[in-house]
Design an enzyme around this catalytic site. Structure first.
Site, PDB file in Angstrom:
ATOM      1  N   GLN A   1       0.847  -1.202   0.000  1.00  0.00           N
ATOM      2  CA  GLN A   1       0.000   0.000   0.000  1.00  0.00           C
ATOM      3  C   GLN A   1       0.880   1.249   0.000  1.00  0.00           C
ATOM      4  O   GLN A   1       1.558   1.521   0.993  1.00  0.00           O
ATOM      5  CB  GLN A   1      -0.887   0.003   1.241  1.00  0.00           C
ATOM      6  N   GLY A   2       0.859   1.999  -1.095  1.00  0.00           N
ATOM      7  CA  GLY A   2       1.646   3.231  -1.190  1.00  0.00           C
ATOM      8  C   GLY A   2       0.749   4.436  -0.998  1.00  0.00           C
ATOM      9  O   GLY A   2       0.433   5.152  -1.969  1.00  0.00           O
TER      10      GLY A   2
ATOM     11  N   SER B   1       0.897   6.568   2.425  1.00  0.00           N
ATOM     12  CA  SER B   1       1.562   7.578   3.261  1.00  0.00           C
ATOM     13  C   SER B   1       2.817   8.128   2.595  1.00  0.00           C
ATOM     14  O   SER B   1       3.523   7.414   1.869  1.00  0.00           O
ATOM     15  CB  SER B   1       1.978   6.961   4.601  1.00  0.00           C
TER      16      SER B   1
ATOM     17  N   SER C   1       4.309  -1.288   4.024  1.00  0.00           N
ATOM     18  CA  SER C   1       4.488  -2.649   4.549  1.00  0.00           C
ATOM     19  C   SER C   1       4.644  -3.643   3.395  1.00  0.00           C
ATOM     20  O   SER C   1       3.932  -3.553   2.396  1.00  0.00           O
ATOM     21  CB  SER C   1       3.279  -3.068   5.385  1.00  0.00           C
TER      22      SER C   1
ATOM     23  N   GLU D   1      -9.788  -1.657   5.240  1.00  0.00           N
ATOM     24  CA  GLU D   1      -8.605  -1.809   6.089  1.00  0.00           C
ATOM     25  C   GLU D   1      -8.988  -1.693   7.571  1.00  0.00           C
ATOM     26  O   GLU D   1      -8.522  -2.449   8.409  1.00  0.00           O
ATOM     27  CB  GLU D   1      -7.559  -0.743   5.713  1.00  0.00           C
TER      28      GLU D   1
HETATM   29  C1  LIG Z   1       3.105  -0.713  11.420  1.00  0.00           C
HETATM   30  C2  LIG Z   1       2.689   0.304  10.412  1.00  0.00           C
HETATM   31  C3  LIG Z   1       2.438  -0.082   9.126  1.00  0.00           C
HETATM   32  C4  LIG Z   1       2.088   0.869   8.189  1.00  0.00           C
HETATM   33  N1  LIG Z   1       1.890   0.442   6.886  1.00  0.00           N
HETATM   34  C5  LIG Z   1       1.590   1.346   5.957  1.00  0.00           C
HETATM   35  C6  LIG Z   1       1.465   0.943   4.588  1.00  0.00           C
HETATM   36  O1  LIG Z   1       1.621  -0.233   4.250  1.00  0.00           O
HETATM   37  N2  LIG Z   1       1.187   1.880   3.675  1.00  0.00           N
HETATM   38  C7  LIG Z   1       0.995   3.192   3.999  1.00  0.00           C
HETATM   39  O2  LIG Z   1       0.704   3.980   3.113  1.00  0.00           O
HETATM   40  N3  LIG Z   1       1.139   3.628   5.288  1.00  0.00           N
HETATM   41  C8  LIG Z   1       1.424   2.733   6.260  1.00  0.00           C
HETATM   42  N4  LIG Z   1       1.585   3.140   7.566  1.00  0.00           N
HETATM   43  C9  LIG Z   1       1.542   4.588   7.868  1.00  0.00           C
HETATM   44  C10 LIG Z   1       0.337   5.036   8.667  1.00  0.00           C
HETATM   45  O3  LIG Z   1      -0.822   5.054   7.892  1.00  0.00           O
HETATM   46  C11 LIG Z   1       0.687   6.432   9.226  1.00  0.00           C
HETATM   47  O4  LIG Z   1       1.780   6.259  10.125  1.00  0.00           O
HETATM   48  C12 LIG Z   1      -0.474   7.059   9.954  1.00  0.00           C
HETATM   49  O5  LIG Z   1      -1.504   7.384   9.064  1.00  0.00           O
HETATM   50  C13 LIG Z   1      -0.043   8.325  10.738  1.00  0.00           C
HETATM   51  O6  LIG Z   1       0.653   9.200   9.933  1.00  0.00           O
HETATM   52  P1  LIG Z   1       2.071   9.793  10.389  1.00  0.00           P
HETATM   53  O7  LIG Z   1       2.930   8.648  10.822  1.00  0.00           O
HETATM   54  O8  LIG Z   1       2.580  10.650   9.284  1.00  0.00           O
HETATM   55  O9  LIG Z   1       1.770  10.646  11.670  1.00  0.00           O
HETATM   56  P2  LIG Z   1       1.231  12.157  11.696  1.00  0.00           P
HETATM   57  O10 LIG Z   1       0.090  12.291  10.760  1.00  0.00           O
HETATM   58  O11 LIG Z   1       2.387  13.077  11.513  1.00  0.00           O
HETATM   59  O12 LIG Z   1       0.694  12.279  13.162  1.00  0.00           O
HETATM   60  C14 LIG Z   1       1.532  12.555  14.284  1.00  0.00           C
HETATM   61  C15 LIG Z   1       0.656  12.681  15.522  1.00  0.00           C
HETATM   62  O13 LIG Z   1      -0.258  13.800  15.372  1.00  0.00           O
HETATM   63  C16 LIG Z   1      -1.595  13.366  15.551  1.00  0.00           C
HETATM   64  N5  LIG Z   1      -2.490  14.085  14.644  1.00  0.00           N
HETATM   65  C17 LIG Z   1      -2.294  14.338  13.332  1.00  0.00           C
HETATM   66  N6  LIG Z   1      -3.346  15.005  12.814  1.00  0.00           N
HETATM   67  C18 LIG Z   1      -4.247  15.153  13.824  1.00  0.00           C
HETATM   68  C19 LIG Z   1      -5.550  15.732  13.929  1.00  0.00           C
HETATM   69  N7  LIG Z   1      -6.127  16.286  12.872  1.00  0.00           N
HETATM   70  N8  LIG Z   1      -6.175  15.678  15.123  1.00  0.00           N
HETATM   71  C20 LIG Z   1      -5.601  15.122  16.202  1.00  0.00           C
HETATM   72  N9  LIG Z   1      -4.356  14.553  16.178  1.00  0.00           N
HETATM   73  C21 LIG Z   1      -3.705  14.556  15.004  1.00  0.00           C
HETATM   74  C22 LIG Z   1      -1.585  11.891  15.183  1.00  0.00           C
HETATM   75  O14 LIG Z   1      -2.678  11.191  15.787  1.00  0.00           O
HETATM   76  C23 LIG Z   1      -0.233  11.460  15.732  1.00  0.00           C
HETATM   77  O15 LIG Z   1      -0.330  11.198  17.118  1.00  0.00           O
HETATM   78  C24 LIG Z   1       1.947   2.226   8.532  1.00  0.00           C
HETATM   79  C25 LIG Z   1       2.196   2.627   9.852  1.00  0.00           C
HETATM   80  C26 LIG Z   1       2.578   1.700  10.784  1.00  0.00           C
HETATM   81  C27 LIG Z   1       2.843   2.157  12.185  1.00  0.00           C
END
Ligand SMILES: Cc1cc2nc3c(=O)[nH]c(=O)nc-3n(C[C@H](O)[C@H](O)[C@H](O)COP(=O)(O)OP(=O)(O)OC[C@H]3O[C@@H](n4cnc5c(N)ncnc54)[C@H](O)[C@@H]3O)c2cc1C
Length: 378
Positions: A121-122, A124, A156, A239
């Site tokens: 899944q691309g 993020s 992932s 998902e």
């Molecule tokens: C094990 C794992 C597998 C993953 N696999 C994939 C994958 O295969 N493909 C893919 O595309 N992505 C994948 N992801 C990514 C995942 O979808 C993102 O990590 C997630 O959506 C959060 O984005 P971020 O890490 O950029 O955090 P950020 O968006 O930067 O958030 C940082 C913090 O700010 C908080 N925050 C942000 N916006 C708000 C808001 N509006 N209100 C309140 N709080 C807020 C968040 O809750 C978090 O605590 C994976 C992540 C993990 C941990």
């Protein structure tokens, strides 16, 4: 809702149980959790076995009751988890089934069911996680291709994937949600570079993916150009709504094992621990009932696509899972430092559950706005 087995359910359950008793002893040994090529081969091999026995499409085609019985019985028998097949079977495949053309369904779905192709899944990007609509990976049209440049993160299984469900920006001038397109990108296309990322448990289960002028045929677009946000919502509802439900059964098994261990080592005498285990037991039973409701509602009311109840499930399940493994660590005592113990690895990976597939804060926003009708918080 009647939750007991119908005669058809009972017959399916008995037949599956009998088949599992014969099929599982013939499986090869499980590969090391960090050997992804070997894990791919093992997971696809199991999917192939399911296919040959007529169980491969249970996640897509079977009535909801049979699907849940399949999850209960496979977990009870200790059968392999979908593993590297997670994205293909549980959200890319269902999205293509719901939104793809007949040609797209014929091209991509059978290899997933036969255990031949792995998807990743691309979605993020470094600056687009919770705020996914901020994604910047750019695709410009050139004849019959899109030419894609940008980068993805936390992808992932990218290392062992054949295909990627990829979100790209096709119209940079349109409002953010309206300029996005959902593409199926072959991972072996020239210009795709995968750089694995190591987690705190030592695994390289996810990666950064760099895209440099990658050509993706226009025929690989699922949904209309610039209509990718709507298709994305379908993917995310699978998902969050249904992809994790098999794990609830696994958590209930771990909870039983934990209670057994606590009884043997004397920690069961602690009333605080007993109360925690009792509460967790009630939580996971309630989550299983919520799952039954969500899956049945998706099938009967929404043409198979899960609704916003998936966010309620995802929010509570991810926290209950963390509480379960925190409790396991207490019962394990010093052994909780041994990374070789499966509960210890699962405890570390459970930390990611309140982030992956949308953080808990984002699920709370969705529940607040779409179920409780609260004003928009952002
Ligand atoms: C094990 C794992 C597998 C993953 N696999 C994939 C994958 O295969 N493909 C893919 O595309 N992505 C994948 N992801 C990514 C995942 O979808 C993102 O990590 C997630 O959506 C959060 O984005 P971020 O890490 O950029 O955090 P950020 O968006 O930067 O958030 C940082 C913090 O700010 C908080 N925050 C942000 N916006 C708000 C808001 N509006 N209100 C309140 N709080 C807020 C968040 O809750 C978090 O605590 C994976 C992540 C993990 C941990």
């Amino acid at each position: 809702m009647d939750l007991s087995d119908s005669p058809e359910d009972a017959e399916f359950r008995a037949r599956l149980r009998e088949w599992l008793a014969k099929a599982l002893p013939a499986l090869p040994p499980k590969p090391s959790p960090d050997d992804w090529p070997a894990r791919r081969a093992y997971d696809l091999g199991w999917q192939r076995t399911l296919y040959e026995a007529g169980y491969a499409d249970v996640h897509w085609e079977a009535p909801p009751g049979l699907r849940l019985i399949f999850l209960e019985e496979t977990e009870r028998a200790g059968a392999p988890y979908v593993g590297a097949g997670f994205v293909g079977l549980l959200h890319a495949g269902p999205t293509i089934a719901a939104e793809g053309t007949a040609e797209q369904r014929a091209r991509w779905l059978p290899p997933v069911l036969r255990g031949e192709e792995v998807w990743c899944q691309g979605f993020s990007e470094p600056d687009a996680g919770s705020d996914l609509a901020a994604l910047r990976t750019r695709a410009r049209r050139d004849g019959d291709d899109y030419v894609v440049s940008g980068s993805k993160i936390w992808t992932s299984h990218a290392e062992v994937a054949d295909w990627c469900e990829l979100l790209v920006r096709t119209d940079p001038r349109a409002p953010r949600h309206r300029g996005i397109t959902w593409l199926a990108m072959p991972m072996d296309a020239p210009g795709v570079t995968v750089r694995p990322l190591r987690t705190l448990a030592g695994s390289t289960e996810f990666a950064e993916v760099f895209l440099d002028e990658v050509r993706v045929p226009v025929a690989n677009r699922v949904g209309a150009e610039n209509d990718g946000w709507r298709v994305t919502m379908v993917t995310l509802s699978f998902e969050r709504g249904t992809a994790f439900v098999g794990e609830v059964v696994a958590c209930r098994r771990v909870l039983g094992e934990l209670a057994g261990r606590a009884r043997r080592d004397g920690s069961w005498d602690d009333p605080v621990l007993r109360r925690r285990l009792g509460r967790l037991n009630a939580e996971f039973r309630a989550l299983w009932r919520l799952t039954q409701w969500n899956v049945s509602e998706a099938q009967t009311v929404r043409g198979g696509v899960p609704g916003v109840g998936g966010s309620v499930f995802k929010l509570r399940y991810s926290q209950a899972r963390q509480e379960l493994y925190d409790t396991a660590a207490e019962v394990l005592g010093d052994a909780a430092l041994d990374l070789g113990h499966p509960w210890v690895r699962d405890r570390l990976s459970s930390l990611s559950y309140t982030i992956a597939a949308g953080t808990s804060q984002i699920q709370r926003d969705i529940v607040g706005e779409r179920i409780l009708g609260l004003p928009k918080g952002r």
